[in-house]
Design a protein around this motif. Sequence first.
Motif, mmCIF file in Angstrom:
data_model
loop_
_atom_site.group_PDB
_atom_site.id
_atom_site.type_symbol
_atom_site.label_atom_id
_atom_site.label_comp_id
_atom_site.label_asym_id
_atom_site.label_seq_id
_atom_site.Cartn_x
_atom_site.Cartn_y
_atom_site.Cartn_z
ATOM 1 N N GLU A 153 -2.226 -0.819 -3.496
ATOM 2 C CA GLU A 153 -3.579 -0.259 -3.481
ATOM 3 C C GLU A 153 -2.930 2.069 -2.974
ATOM 4 O O GLU A 153 -1.757 1.736 -2.186
ATOM 5 N N GLY B 117 -3.449 5.239 -1.944
ATOM 6 C CA GLY B 117 -4.559 6.083 -0.868
ATOM 7 C C GLY B 117 -3.771 7.674 -0.917
ATOM 8 O O GLY B 117 -2.604 7.857 -1.293
ATOM 9 N N PRO C 85 -0.534 2.033 5.225
ATOM 10 C CA PRO C 85 0.323 2.809 3.911
ATOM 11 C C PRO C 85 1.620 1.761 4.264
ATOM 12 O O PRO C 85 2.543 1.744 5.433
ATOM 13 N N LYS D 107 0.579 -1.077 0.074
ATOM 14 C CA LYS D 107 0.057 0.069 0.168
ATOM 15 C C LYS D 107 0.816 1.164 0.306
ATOM 16 O O LYS D 107 2.287 0.985 0.736
ATOM 17 N N LYS E 286 -2.310 4.493 -10.168
ATOM 18 C CA LYS E 286 -3.422 3.295 -10.396
ATOM 19 C C LYS E 286 -3.608 1.823 -11.997
ATOM 20 O O LYS E 286 -3.719 1.026 -11.585
ATOM 21 N N PHE F 23 -5.122 4.332 6.403
ATOM 22 C CA PHE F 23 -4.947 3.468 6.145
ATOM 23 C C PHE F 23 -3.636 2.509 5.897
ATOM 24 O O PHE F 23 -3.641 1.724 5.524
#
Length: 258
Positions: A128, A130, A169, A102, A121, A167
């Motif tokens: 993933e 964010g 990451p 992430k 993306k 999130f």
Amino acid sequence: MAEILGINIDNLNRAEALQRIGNFLADGRQHWIATINPEIAVKAYKDKKYCDILNKADLRVADGVGIIWISRFLGGGLKERIAGVDLIYDIFGDLKKNAGFKAMIIGAEKDSREKAKENLKKLFSHIEFGISLLNIKFSRGNNGEIEKNNKENEEMLAGLNGEIRKFAPDILFVAFGAPRQEQWICDNLPLLPSVKLAIGVGGAIDMISGKTPRASKIIRGIGTEWLWRFFLEPRRLGRILNAVVVFPYLAIRYGLKK
């Protein structure tokens, strides 16, 4: 390793830097990367505290052809320019065999963050992505750093760190601009346990988003990207003069005195 204006810059090519970053992501510890260009080097020369922060990074790469030229003139011979935007693409390309990572972008303008996330993306569906929902505008101290003991700054930091922890990451791209991004990483990385790799990326997010068109490979190859940026943004004249006039003068004088 080469020392430029007091900053210790790792003597690696892109493949070697990527291998070291792969080791960082695999060892379970926290690491951060500083990308050093001539403008950052001048700031660090004028601000020892900032220079000390940069030297705490686990990896310092030469993000600027001027850094390479000066190192060779002074006998240090850095191998290759490693631009921050190239490093971002390299890292995600190398992670294709390790789905599940992430990554999060903080800083830059909201539109740039969102567009950069969208573009990344499309290229790297195994990651993933964010972004921060906050528009971060810190009050600055005398040297451009994040002003501490400022209630507004503390509230923004608390909100931002909360978003990052939520999130969770593995990789964090920090685009506050120098010196704020490096100061922020140094102060906050230990508070964000999920983050295994943090990188100060400056204007790279604007390039990934398409907001700032990147110079062609030919222009980059002959070392005149600074001129391209001036044509795009004439208001950058002061920063460009720092990079192409002030930096070589200071770096050569510093290097010859050693």
